[in-house]
Design a protein around this motif. Structure first.
Motif, short mmCIF file in Angstrom:
data_model
loop_
_atom_site.label_atom_id
_atom_site.label_comp_id
_atom_site.label_asym_id
_atom_site.label_seq_id
_atom_site.Cartn_x
_atom_site.Cartn_y
_atom_site.Cartn_z
N GLY A 83 7.99 -9.18 0.90
CA GLY A 83 7.14 -9.57 2.02
C GLY A 83 6.92 -8.35 2.91
O GLY A 83 7.84 -7.54 3.11
N LEU A 84 5.72 -8.21 3.39
CA LEU A 84 5.39 -7.08 4.27
C LEU A 84 5.44 -7.53 5.72
O LEU A 84 5.19 -8.69 6.04
N ASN A 85 5.76 -6.58 6.60
CA ASN A 85 5.80 -6.92 8.03
C ASN A 85 4.42 -6.79 8.68
O ASN A 85 4.19 -7.33 9.75
N LEU A 86 3.52 -6.08 8.03
CA LEU A 86 2.14 -5.96 8.51
C LEU A 86 1.22 -6.47 7.41
O LEU A 86 1.36 -6.08 6.25
N HIS A 87 0.28 -7.28 7.79
CA HIS A 87 -0.65 -7.84 6.80
C HIS A 87 -2.00 -7.14 6.90
O HIS A 87 -3.03 -7.76 7.08
N ALA A 94 -0.34 1.36 1.13
CA ALA A 94 0.84 2.22 1.18
C ALA A 94 1.93 1.66 0.27
O ALA A 94 2.58 2.41 -0.48
N PHE A 95 2.14 0.35 0.31
CA PHE A 95 3.15 -0.27 -0.56
C PHE A 95 2.76 -0.10 -2.02
O PHE A 95 3.59 0.27 -2.85
N GLU A 96 1.51 -0.35 -2.36
CA GLU A 96 1.06 -0.23 -3.74
C GLU A 96 1.18 1.21 -4.25
O GLU A 96 1.55 1.43 -5.40
N ARG A 97 0.89 2.18 -3.40
CA ARG A 97 1.07 3.59 -3.79
C ARG A 97 2.54 3.89 -4.09
O ARG A 97 2.86 4.54 -5.08
N ALA A 98 3.41 3.39 -3.25
CA ALA A 98 4.85 3.62 -3.47
C ALA A 98 5.30 2.97 -4.78
O ALA A 98 6.08 3.56 -5.53
N MET A 99 4.80 1.79 -5.08
CA MET A 99 5.20 1.10 -6.31
C MET A 99 4.63 1.81 -7.54
O MET A 99 5.27 1.86 -8.59
N SER A 100 3.45 2.38 -7.41
CA SER A 100 2.87 3.10 -8.55
C SER A 100 3.68 4.36 -8.87
O SER A 100 3.66 4.84 -10.00
N GLN A 101 4.40 4.88 -7.88
CA GLN A 101 5.23 6.07 -8.08
C GLN A 101 6.65 5.74 -8.55
O GLN A 101 7.39 6.64 -8.93
N ALA A 102 7.05 4.48 -8.49
CA ALA A 102 8.41 4.08 -8.84
C ALA A 102 8.49 3.74 -10.33
O ALA A 102 7.91 2.75 -10.76
N LEU A 137 12.81 0.55 -2.12
CA LEU A 137 12.30 -0.58 -1.34
C LEU A 137 12.83 -0.58 0.09
O LEU A 137 12.08 -0.84 1.04
N GLY A 138 14.11 -0.29 0.24
CA GLY A 138 14.74 -0.34 1.55
C GLY A 138 14.27 0.71 2.53
O GLY A 138 14.53 0.61 3.73
N THR A 139 13.59 1.73 2.04
CA THR A 139 13.12 2.80 2.94
C THR A 139 11.65 2.68 3.32
O THR A 139 11.17 3.46 4.14
N LEU A 140 10.94 1.73 2.72
CA LEU A 140 9.51 1.60 3.02
C LEU A 140 9.32 0.87 4.35
O LEU A 140 9.79 -0.25 4.53
N PRO A 141 8.61 1.49 5.30
CA PRO A 141 8.48 0.90 6.64
C PRO A 141 7.73 -0.43 6.66
O PRO A 141 7.95 -1.24 7.56
N GLN A 142 6.87 -0.67 5.69
CA GLN A 142 6.09 -1.91 5.71
C GLN A 142 6.81 -3.09 5.07
O GLN A 142 6.34 -4.22 5.14
N VAL A 143 7.98 -2.87 4.46
CA VAL A 143 8.70 -3.96 3.79
C VAL A 143 9.51 -4.74 4.81
O VAL A 143 10.31 -4.18 5.57
N ASN A 144 9.31 -6.06 4.81
CA ASN A 144 10.01 -6.95 5.74
C ASN A 144 11.09 -7.76 5.04
O ASN A 144 12.14 -8.01 5.61
N SER A 145 10.83 -8.17 3.78
CA SER A 145 11.81 -8.99 3.06
C SER A 145 11.80 -8.65 1.58
O SER A 145 10.76 -8.30 1.02
N ILE A 146 12.99 -8.74 0.98
CA ILE A 146 13.16 -8.47 -0.45
C ILE A 146 14.04 -9.58 -1.01
O ILE A 146 15.13 -9.82 -0.50
N THR A 147 13.57 -10.23 -2.06
CA THR A 147 14.38 -11.23 -2.75
C THR A 147 14.37 -10.90 -4.23
O THR A 147 13.30 -10.73 -4.83
N SER A 148 15.56 -10.80 -4.81
CA SER A 148 15.69 -10.42 -6.22
C SER A 148 16.08 -11.63 -7.06
O SER A 148 16.94 -12.41 -6.66
N PHE A 149 15.45 -11.74 -8.22
CA PHE A 149 15.77 -12.76 -9.21
C PHE A 149 16.12 -12.02 -10.49
O PHE A 149 15.26 -11.37 -11.08
#
Length: 160
Positions: A83-87, A94-102, A137-149
């Motif tokens: 979940g992002l803290n800013l919509h 920014a989140f998608e760019r970070a994920m494309s690099q991971a 994930l924990g360092t991205l400023p726009q990330v508000n919530s993380i749930t792992s399955f």
């Protein structure tokens, strides 16, 4: 009316043959045209024309190898909702760019619901996943919530 129905029957049959071709190719992308034609009941030349047309119009966008992840050192798979803290568009980009690099993120889907993203994350083991969770994930400023399955098994997985 009979002509229309006759033409409609031919179109429906052509669509069913194309569906058969796509189903077979998605399971066995290296099948020979001769074997594919035999399985769908077409001549090799007619089958090849259909496959080439499906490629030309983009229905078939490529062929891939099916990989054994465990033999590549991948022993841990998790689906992660984020979940992002800013919509805003900028936050999403920014989140998608970070994920494309991971490299651990093999799928990233923008979804509807209570969270914005669903990720498929593959890593060697739990400590490697924890490092990704904390250090990426924990360092991205726009990330508000993380749930792992954590995936305990995959009795059906049709991805290449």
């Amino acid at each position: 009316m009979l002509d229309f129905c006759g033409k409609l029957t031919i179109i429906v049959r052509m669509e069913k043959i194309n569906e058969q071709i796509l189903r077979i190719l998605s399971q066995k992308g290296r099948i020979s045209n001769l074997e594919l034609a035999d399985q769908v009941g077409l001549s090799p030349s007619a089958c090849l024309r259909r496959v080439q047309e499906l490629e030309r119009i983009g229905v078939i966008s490529g062929y891939r190898a099916v990989l054994d992840r465990s033999k590549q050192g991948i022993g841990f798979v998790a689906y992660v909702t984020v979940g992002l803290n800013l919509h805003t568009r900028d936050a999403q980009l920014a989140f998608e760019r970070a994920m494309s690099q991971a490299p651990e993120v093999v799928e990233c889907h923008n979804i509807t619901g209570a969270v914005e993203y669903l990720l498929r994350v593959e890593s060697a083991d739990l400590p490697a996943y924890k490092a990704f969770h904390t250090d990426v994930l924990g360092t991205l400023p726009q990330v508000n919530s993380i749930t792992s399955f954590v995936a305990m098994g995959s009795p059906k997985d049709l991805r290449a």
